[in-house]
Design a protein around this motif. Sequence first.
Motif, short mmCIF file in Angstrom:
data_model
loop_
_atom_site.label_atom_id
_atom_site.label_comp_id
_atom_site.label_asym_id
_atom_site.label_seq_id
_atom_site.Cartn_x
_atom_site.Cartn_y
_atom_site.Cartn_z
N GLY A 53 0.79 -1.30 0.05
CA GLY A 53 0.13 0.03 -0.02
C GLY A 53 0.87 1.33 0.03
N ALA A 54 0.24 2.39 -0.59
CA ALA A 54 1.10 3.44 -0.64
C ALA A 54 1.33 3.90 0.64
CB ALA A 54 0.28 4.54 -1.38
N ASP A 55 0.53 4.11 1.78
CA ASP A 55 0.85 4.43 3.14
C ASP A 55 2.01 3.58 3.74
OD1 ASP A 55 -0.76 2.20 3.20
OD2 ASP A 55 -2.05 2.86 5.00
N VAL A 56 2.04 2.25 3.57
CA VAL A 56 2.92 1.60 3.98
C VAL A 56 4.52 1.99 3.42
CG1 VAL A 56 3.96 -0.71 4.03
CG2 VAL A 56 1.74 -0.46 4.63
N GLU A 57 4.46 2.08 2.20
CA GLU A 57 5.64 2.48 1.24
C GLU A 57 6.29 3.86 1.82
OE1 GLU A 57 4.66 2.45 -2.82
OE2 GLU A 57 4.39 -0.03 -2.83
N THR A 58 5.43 4.73 1.92
CA THR A 58 5.83 6.04 2.56
C THR A 58 6.69 5.76 4.15
OG1 THR A 58 4.01 7.30 1.35
CG2 THR A 58 4.87 8.40 3.36
N ARG A 90 2.03 -3.46 10.00
CA ARG A 90 1.90 -3.17 8.53
C ARG A 90 3.23 -2.65 7.95
NH1 ARG A 90 -1.98 0.86 6.97
NH2 ARG A 90 -1.73 -0.22 4.66
N VAL A 91 3.97 -2.02 8.56
CA VAL A 91 5.19 -1.48 7.78
C VAL A 91 6.27 -2.15 8.19
CG1 VAL A 91 6.83 0.37 8.15
CG2 VAL A 91 4.31 1.01 8.37
N PHE A 92 6.72 -3.12 9.06
CA PHE A 92 7.67 -4.13 9.08
C PHE A 92 7.24 -5.18 8.39
CE2 PHE A 92 10.08 -2.48 13.23
CZ PHE A 92 9.73 -1.07 13.06
N GLU A 93 7.33 -5.20 7.14
CA GLU A 93 6.72 -6.22 6.36
C GLU A 93 8.23 -7.21 6.04
OE1 GLU A 93 3.50 -4.84 3.06
OE2 GLU A 93 5.59 -4.24 2.66
N ARG A 94 7.53 -8.47 5.79
CA ARG A 94 8.62 -9.40 5.52
C ARG A 94 9.21 -9.21 3.99
NH1 ARG A 94 5.07 -14.22 4.23
NH2 ARG A 94 5.29 -14.40 6.46
#
Length: 233
Positions: A53-58, A90-94
Amino acid sequence: MKALWVSAHPDRGSLNCHLHQFGVRALHAEGWQVTESDLYAMDWDPVLREEGGADVETEQRKLADADLVVLQFPLWWYGMPAIMKGWIDRVFERGFAYDVMDPATGRARKYGDGGLVGRRALTIVTAGDRPGSLGPRGISGDIEDVLWPTLHGTLWYTGMSALRPHLITQARDVNASTIEGVERELADRLRSVADEEPIGFLPLDEEFYDHSIRLCEGVSPGLTGNAAHRFVT
């Protein structure tokens, strides 16, 4: 030096929000560039439905650019507010923060290594109870044990160097006559944050852990629990 300051408190007039603003100014005064993620102000969606998602990428770009990560929150039921836990979920993704593979071994890098290695992490925590309750013999447990899932299981797990928590107790009692002392202690802490010694967690290495990821015989003799997973000084 670049810092990311992530905060979570719903009340704009709270001590947390005041210290967030004060702390950012204090870092600026020390020459830091500071990026902020005020999760309630952002109306951050904490629910992991699908990855990306764009928010996660930011947020991942902010993390990737930071030398210091500050997580500031009130202690609610011995942990962080759900909105901040959801930010981590959500942000600390695999592949970004964890399950980052070491090409030399084919193994996932973790516990002192990982996608966020090279960054320092400071938790700033407010609590309503008295100082003794969150000390080594306190009824709530020592603050470093209370925050073990964050300090060891999240920050150290993904490679960040976790600093000892900055704890403000009796937060509801801070008023105009005592706020100056709270500010001074935080400013002093931030002044040396680039140089202070991190918590000495043991890395995941065959010198310390066997293949079941249990401490080897002879490591931390006589110690059990969380204390056993630190360098003995």
